[in-house]
Scaffold this motif. Structure first.
Motif: not given
Lengths: 589, 345
Positions: A58, A242, A245, A249, B155, B158, B162
């Motif tokens: 991250f 993020t 990332l 992804v 993830m 996260f 957000f």
């Protein structure tokens, strides 16, 4: 098809150089594409780090920050030319990444991403509090790049610079992944044990990937600083990290082109949301983060492999270079038949109070097939792991060709010529069969990161692939060489492992239950292959439950029960040995 | 540094640490039961504080609207994922918990807010509004991913963070607010002035921690949750529904978050995004506790609070840098002595 592929790179390059100047693209979109290109560089690094190497970070934005601040400080405070700061930016990022990475890549499981969050936040606050970095206000007035006396301020001109960098990064990364080091990297995520058994220094490979990804981020930071012409801490926090990332992804975490797709998707999405959402809600705010979060969760829930595989299907099969005639790897000089190879003396292994292997003694001579048998829990696999260096000895000694193996590591075992297979198959499922087998030849090649990136490793690669192809033919799997290994049946995968172990040019081949899961015909073929290997001078140590298989094949048997050797001898004697019969069938009272 | 300053910093650190402890044990609980490293835990803290602040001003907070939005999303998510096996029971449950409950709370809030019923009513209403958000978030984001790896869940966490930050800005606006202290009393201990708020924070935290220990040690539900955390498949085999356990752990997490928010409200100005840093510092404590040990986590949280107080005295600009750098040696140590093995997929 072939001609199309070979023409593709020059066409793409021409389009990239001409497109912004045709006037079809408004400046607004050119600028957006510049940001996409810059983010792509970071995302490509993350593809390598996370998608391929299995290390989730991250904190990549911090490395973007190091690149950007290095050039910012050098150009603003010291008046150094921007082009000269590029190597400096890369060196600083490399040094920081090597330091941070030395601790980070050794962390296991989810501790690793947590550490990246922690140092990501720490660096963010560091950038914002150091006065000569301009603290929270940042550094304004960074000069533009120049060609001669011409400043590259126009986004159209900068477009060329950015996308040349992206194209070079893609080519270098693809080349790296397709080379010898690349195969080792691709084994890191799912088959670390296999990589180690074929001599890969996994900690070193992880650190190398970490530094490579960070340097791509540093390059992105350098480009960002000279495009933006100022730097401030904002874009280098964990939120940005993020976002990178998310790009990797979304695109497809294992695919290099997916990184560009993901970067484009996220950048355009953010841009459009910033335009549309305030209009919808009537006031400004960071509404785009709502959508980001939603997209991330939805992608993970519905398409965890990312968009690229959905749109463009699985990766194309590898195109191994063909060797020039007669150009082969030198064959290993094998010891003469009957030479003492492996000596196990009073080997002992305890796990807490449990004695798994208790003072076991045996020897393996060259050109022999030795069977290591015993009921479940007899300590066969533990003995196996002691010899191959996967476990340290508690006491006793193991020597191979006179080398004591007290501080044995899997890598050292591989270097000495011990090739092994695993009881639970350890292959890289998303890599082709032939590349999996070529991983076995890892120690036979020498090409490093730079030769791979520049594609100077082709001659060596050709030889490695020729060896892999030959071993695949021997185990009868030549026709599936180009398939992803994950599509094969268990029995076939065991043969792939045998081929991979043979690729090492082993002196001693250690096979852990190779016949389990094989059909009758396949077992016969395997037995034939092992006899052939023996006749070439290679010894085989076989752990096997299939008695017919092992009795018909082995020259000599070692029988373990409850960690202790209970018998040793030729198969015919072992069959009649009362201690063995009792261990297998229970006492005859 | 003299004793007075040291004692002052100690007090400051212990109070912050107590709040981090509440947030941190919620993180440990959620991780143990669902393997989710719940980054957005801090959002509950911020939202609860902002809700109480609005109620104190006699304004109806936007919290019920947020709850309703989450309820609708949870309903949609449930229906989509269970489209093929949609039972009447599920439909009734969705209608009641995801739609009727938020609407009822919305009407209640609208009716009560202008009456300025006083602190206790405000607090209870805030808790009632925040707690249901936990299970809703679990069902929207994490239940469909229940079988994924810890990294995928991280993830997703996260992603939720957000979205919640964005939603927080929409529903609460960019202004920060503080709330009235729970107690305005103060007394002196030698040179040190101890405020009633500090005592309140410590007492509430201690009581909740004891209740927490009793719940997990003495009740069947608590033991079921522990079973889920030590072996998910085993728990399912003996008939513990892991989905319910997940929702329940998220409800407790949201509840603990809401209480933490009520406790920090008077100590600082809370913004819609203040929760992130509180959550992350709690997180440092949770990691030191290895994401398993509750007592170690509480001690670590107090340590983090105290370290933060010391750092802000010595090098206030680098406070955050130091607090977050602290975690890296801890991670390295845990990684060597308690390596975590991802269960096979």
């Amino acid at each position: 098809m072939k001609s199309l592929r070979s023409f593709a790179p020059p066409i793409v390059a021409a389009v990239l150089l001409i497109a912004p100047f045709t006037g079809w693209l408004p400046d607004y979109w050119v600028t957006l594409f510049n940001y996409i290109g810059i983010s792509s560089l970071v995302a490509i690094g993350l593809v390598l780090l996370t998608g391929v190497g299995g290390m989730t970070s991250f904190g990549q934005s911090a490395f973007v920050g190091f690149g950007a601040y290095t050039t910012g400080v050098l150009t603003v405070h010291f008046g150094i030319s921007p082009w000269l700061t590029l190597p400096a930016a890369l060196l600083v990022t490399m040094a920081v990444a090597a330091t941070v990475g030395a601790v980070t890549v050794r962390l296991s499981g989810h501790y690793l991403p947590l550490a990246t969050i922690a140092w990501g936040i720490a660096f963010f606050y560091l950038f914002g509090n150091i006065s000569w970095l301009g603290a929270h206000d940042g550094l304004p007035g960074i000069p533009a790049l120049r060609v001669g006396s011409h400043q590259l301020i126009d986004p159209k001109e900068y477009f060329v610079v950015v996308w040349i960098a992206v194209v070079l990064a893609v080519i270098a990364t693809q080349n790296l992944l397709n080379g010898r080091v690349g195969r080792a990297i691709r084994a890191l995520r799912r088959s670390t044990r296999a990589a180690e058994a074929f001599g890969v220094n996994t900690a070193g490979a992880k650190l190398m990937v970490f530094v490579y990804a960070a340097m791509l981020a540093g390059l992105a930071g350098w480009l960002y600083a000279h495009f933006q012409r100022s730097v401030s801490p904002g874009p280098f926090g964990v939120v940005a990290g993020t976002e990178y990332l998310l790009m990797a992804v979304l695109g497809g975490a294992g695919r290099v082109y997916g990184a560009i797709l993901g970067a484009a998707g996220i950048t355009v999405l953010r841009d459009q949301l910033q335009n549309v959402l305030p209009w919808l809600f009537g006031h400004t705010g960071n509404f785009e983060s709502i959508a980001y979060g939603a997209v991330l969760v939805l992608v993970l829930q519905t398409a965890s492999n990312g968009l690229w595989p959905i749109l463009f299907g699985p990766p194309p099969p590898p195109k191994p270079p063909t060797p020039r005639d007669g150009d082969q790897l030198p064959a290993k000089v094998l010891p003469a038949p009957g030479v003492r190879l492996l000596q196990v003396q009073d080997a002992k292994k305890t796990f807490g109070g449990l004695v798994a292997v208790n003072d076991v003694n045996f020897e393996v001579e060259s050109s022999r097939i030795i069977g290591l048998i015993g009921p479940n829990g007899a300590g066969k696999s533990t003995t196996f792991n002691l010899i191959t260096g996967a476990l340290p000895l508690t006491s006793g000694a193991i020597a191979f060709e006179g080398h004591p193996l007290q501080a044995q590591t899997p890598q050292r075992a591989a270097a000495l010529g011990l090739g092994r297979t695993f009881q639970h198959v350890e292959i890289v499922p998303d890599m082709s069969v032939i590349e999996n087998v070529a991983l076995g030849a890892n120690l036979l090649g020498h090409a490093g990161v730079f030769r791979a990136m520049l594609k100077l490793d082709r001659a060596e690669e050709a030889k490695l692939f020729a060896t892999a192809q030959r071993q695949l033919e021997r185990v009868g799997l030549a026709d599936v060489a180009m398939q992803p290994a994950g599509t094969l049946a268990l029995g076939q995968l065991r043969l792939v492992e045998v081929a991979r172990a043979l690729c090492l040019n082993p002196i001693l081949l250690l096979l852990d239950e190779p016949a389990a899961g094989l059909r009758v015909g396949e077992k016969k073929a395997l037995a034939k292959l092992l006899r052939e290997v023996r006749s070439e001078g290679v010894s085989v140590l076989l752990v096997e439950h299939d008695m017919d298989f092992v009795m018909s094949l082995a020259d000599h048997l070692v029988v373990l029960d409850f960690g202790t050797k209970i018998a040793e001898g030729v198969p015919a004697d072992i069959r009649k040995n009362p201690a063995v019969l009792e261990a297998y069938l229970g006492g005859v009272s | 540094m003299d004793t007075t300053i040291f004692l002052f910093l100690l007090q400051d650190g212990v109070i912050n640490g107590a709040v981090y402890a509440l947030v941190a044990i919620a993180l440990v609980l959620v991780f143990a039961v669902t393997r989710v490293i719940f980054v957005p835990q801090g959002e509950f803290v911020a939202f609860a504080a902002l809700t109480v602040a609005a109620l104190e001003n006699g304004v109806a907070p936007s919290t019920p609207w947020l709850l309703l939005a989450l309820g609708i999303l949870a309903a949609i998510s449930d229906i989509v994922w269970h489209f093929r096996d949609l039972t009447w029971k599920r439909i009734v449950r969705i209608a009641l918990l995801d739609l009727a409950l938020p609407v009822a709370l919305l009407l209640l809030t609208q009716a009560l807010a202008p009456m300025k019923l006083g602190q206790l009513a405000n607090i209870l209403l805030a808790i009632a509004l925040i707690t249901p958000m936990g299970p809703m978030i679990y069902r929207i984001a994490f239940e469909p991913l229940a079988h994924s790896s810890v990294l995928v869940l991280l993830m997703a966490a996260f992603g939720v963070h957000f979205s919640l930050i964005g939603l927080g800005l929409v529903f609460f606006g960019p202004e920060g607010s503080g709330t009235t202290p729970l107690s305005s009393a103060s007394f002196s201990l030698g040179d040190l002035v101890v405020t009633g708020q500090s005592v309140a924070v410590l007492v509430v935290t201690a009581v909740l921690l004891v209740l927490f220990a009793l719940f997990f040690g003495r009740t069947l539900l608590g033991k079921a949750l522990r079973a889920c955390s030590s072996n998910r498949i085993g728990a399912r085999l003996v008939g513990i529904p892991t989905s319910v356990a997940g929702q329940f752990s998220f409800a407790i997490a949201a509840l603990l978050g809401a209480v933490s928010g009520i406790l920090v409200g008077p100590l600082m100005t809370v913004f819609y995004d203040s929760g992130f840093l509180i959550g992350l510092k709690a997180f440092v404590a949770a990691i030191i506790g290895g994401l398993v040990s509750y007592p170690l986590t509480v001690i670590a949280a107090l340590g983090v609070g105290f370290a933060e107080a010391l750092f802000s005295f010595w090098a206030s600009n680098f406070k955050e840098v130091l607090v977050f750098t602290l975690i890296i040696p801890v991670l390295a140590w845990r990684s060597i002595y308690a390596p975590y093995h991802e269960e096979s997929e």
